[in-house]
Design an enzyme around this catalytic site. Structure first.
Site, PDB file in Angstrom:
ATOM      1  N   CYS A 156       8.573   0.452  11.538  1.00 22.22           N
ATOM      2  CA  CYS A 156       7.552  -0.486  11.021  1.00 22.22           C
ATOM      3  C   CYS A 156       8.012  -1.929  10.916  1.00 22.22           C
ATOM      4  CB  CYS A 156       7.118  -0.083   9.618  1.00 22.22           C
ATOM      5  SG  CYS A 156       7.188   1.635   9.276  1.00 22.22           S
ATOM      6  N   LEU A 196       0.840  -1.208   0.000  1.00 25.11           N
ATOM      7  CA  LEU A 196       0.000   0.000   0.000  1.00 25.11           C
ATOM      8  C   LEU A 196       0.870   1.251   0.000  1.00 25.11           C
ATOM      9  CD1 LEU A 196      -2.544  -1.038   2.805  1.00 25.11           C
ATOM     10  CD2 LEU A 196      -2.986  -0.986   0.333  1.00 25.11           C
ATOM     11  N   HIS A 227       0.552   7.326   9.527  1.00 25.14           N
ATOM     12  CA  HIS A 227       0.493   6.942  10.941  1.00 25.14           C
ATOM     13  C   HIS A 227       1.046   8.064  11.817  1.00 25.14           C
ATOM     14  CE1 HIS A 227       0.817   2.458   9.643  1.00 25.14           C
ATOM     15  NE2 HIS A 227      -0.396   2.652  10.143  1.00 25.14           N
ATOM     16  N   ARG A 256      -4.740  -5.726   5.232  1.00 19.02           N
ATOM     17  CA  ARG A 256      -3.792  -6.127   6.266  1.00 19.02           C
ATOM     18  C   ARG A 256      -4.456  -6.860   7.432  1.00 19.02           C
ATOM     19  NH1 ARG A 256       0.909  -2.173   7.610  1.00 19.02           N
ATOM     20  NH2 ARG A 256       1.635  -4.224   8.222  1.00 19.02           N
ATOM     21  N   ILE A 283       6.728   2.716  -0.187  1.00 16.06           N
ATOM     22  CA  ILE A 283       5.423   2.222   0.268  1.00 16.06           C
ATOM     23  C   ILE A 283       5.167   2.730   1.704  1.00 16.06           C
ATOM     24  CG2 ILE A 283       5.005   0.287  -1.282  1.00 16.06           C
ATOM     25  CD1 ILE A 283       6.419  -1.545   0.685  1.00 16.06           C
ATOM     26  N   ASP A 287       2.134  -6.220   2.709  1.00 17.21           N
ATOM     27  CA  ASP A 287       2.676  -5.321   3.733  1.00 17.21           C
ATOM     28  C   ASP A 287       3.059  -6.039   5.033  1.00 17.21           C
ATOM     29  OD1 ASP A 287       2.549  -2.551   2.602  1.00 17.21           O
ATOM     30  OD2 ASP A 287       0.459  -3.119   2.279  1.00 17.21           O
ATOM     31  N   ARG A 339      -6.149   4.812   9.794  1.00 16.36           N
ATOM     32  CA  ARG A 339      -6.034   3.393  10.164  1.00 16.36           C
ATOM     33  C   ARG A 339      -6.462   3.107  11.603  1.00 16.36           C
ATOM     34  NH1 ARG A 339      -2.145   0.991   6.760  1.00 16.36           N
ATOM     35  NH2 ARG A 339      -2.325   1.971   4.709  1.00 16.36           N
ATOM     36  N   GLU A 343       5.102  -4.174  12.819  1.00 19.16           N
ATOM     37  CA  GLU A 343       4.724  -3.252  13.892  1.00 19.16           C
ATOM     38  C   GLU A 343       3.212  -2.999  13.924  1.00 19.16           C
ATOM     39  OE1 GLU A 343       6.642   0.681  15.459  1.00 19.16           O
ATOM     40  OE2 GLU A 343       5.586   1.147  13.611  1.00 19.16           O
ATOM     41  N   ASP A 344       2.543  -3.145  12.777  1.00 18.37           N
ATOM     42  CA  ASP A 344       1.158  -2.680  12.696  1.00 18.37           C
ATOM     43  C   ASP A 344       0.085  -3.612  13.267  1.00 18.37           C
ATOM     44  OD1 ASP A 344       1.816  -0.157  11.663  1.00 18.37           O
ATOM     45  OD2 ASP A 344       2.165  -1.053   9.702  1.00 18.37           O
TER      46      ASP A 344
END
Ligand code: CIR
Length: 272
Positions: free
Chosen positions: A262, A31, A175, A98, A256, A73, A144, A78-79
């Site tokens: 991340c 993304l 973010h 994701r 990206i 991704d 997000r 981390e996400d």
């Protein structure tokens, strides 16, 4: 409520363990908001490899997970989760593509942590929106991370004895941590656009030089600050302030919308 094992004497950036995931070939379809072209797979791998080596050199034991071709991704571990010495929290990414990454990382988190909490249904949070500071966990609202998710996360953090605050991310910024990072217990590196919101009252703030906003996603790990190698003025600034800077290439992952925080989940093992 659990006791927060982060006493003031233990910096929140004292880490001895981390999880990373190898980039998949599909990472080239990751993304992104802009149109700076696809990243180069070999280049992403090289950036990832240097990053993992730097974590090791900084004193962190790294667990490396295998590629997930179905999730372009997924290298940005981390996400989908948050980790602390007290336990892990499974999040819910706001990006639909994701969402499945959470199940994919849950197993290894259950191997490493006795306590694994889950964000209840109804809200979204991505780890890139979470800045952990000594006094509080800052939860940035973004495209997000929504209010329902942020409030639910606050309750889970309270179970870990962690105070938290919901804050705003500047418009059109992916973010919260795209625009900031912790340099030491009292100091943040921030873009001017984020610092303008006074969100860092009570912190010393170092501003990224104009044109080097993407350097704000730096990463403090133990004695070093990892900074994107494409940002020489930020590197010089931090060097002059006495930080030990490790410059790492982020040119490909930057295409990206990713930076240095991340690519890992980092924590200090509670038993140490
Ligand atoms: C995404 O848009 O989700 C990825 N291309 C980049 C994620 C960056 N993650 C982070 O800053 N924590």
């Amino acid at each position: 409520m659990m006791t927060n094992v982060n006493t003031p004497a233990t910096p929140v950036f004292a880490f001895d363990a981390a999880i990373v995931r190898l980039p998949s070939k599909s990472v080239v379809s990751g993304l992104r908001a802009g149109d700076g072209g696809d990243p180069d797979y070999a280049g992403v791998r090289a950036e990832h490899e240097a990053y993992v080596a730097a974590l090791g050199e900084a004193g962190v034991a790294v667990t490396t997970l295998g590629v997930l071709e179905g999730y372009p991704d997924a290298v940005f571990v981390e996400d989908p989760a948050l980790v602390y010495p007290e336990g892990a929290i499974l999040l819910r990414p706001g990006a639909k593509s994701r969402a499945g990454e959470v199940c994919e990382i849950a197993g290894v988190l259950r191997d490493h942590f006795t306590t694994v909490l889950e964000l209840p249904e109804g809200g979204y949070v991505e780890g890139g929106d979470i800045l952990t500071t000594p006094k509080k966990v800052m939860i940035g609202l973004s495209s997000r991370t929504d209010v329902a998710g942020a409030r639910a996360l606050q309750k889970l953090l309270a179970e870990f004895g962690r105070a938290s605050e919901i804050v705003e991310t500047p418009a059109d910024v992916l973010h919260f941590k795209t625009d900031c990072s912790l340099l030491d217990q009292e100091t943040v590196l921030s873009t001017a656009r984020l610092a303008r919101s006074d969100v860092f009252n009570g912190f010393d703030v170092v501003l990224t030089p104009e044109g080097e906003e993407a350097a704000a996603n730096a990463l403090r790990v133990n004695d070093v600050v990892m900074v994107g190698a494409d940002f020489p003025r930020t590197i010089e600034l931090l060097d002059k302030r006495g930080y030990t800077v490790v410059a790492l290439k982020t040119t490909q992952i930057g295409k990206i919308d990713a930076g240095l925080s991340c690519m890992s989940l980092r924590w200090r093992r509670a038993s140490r």
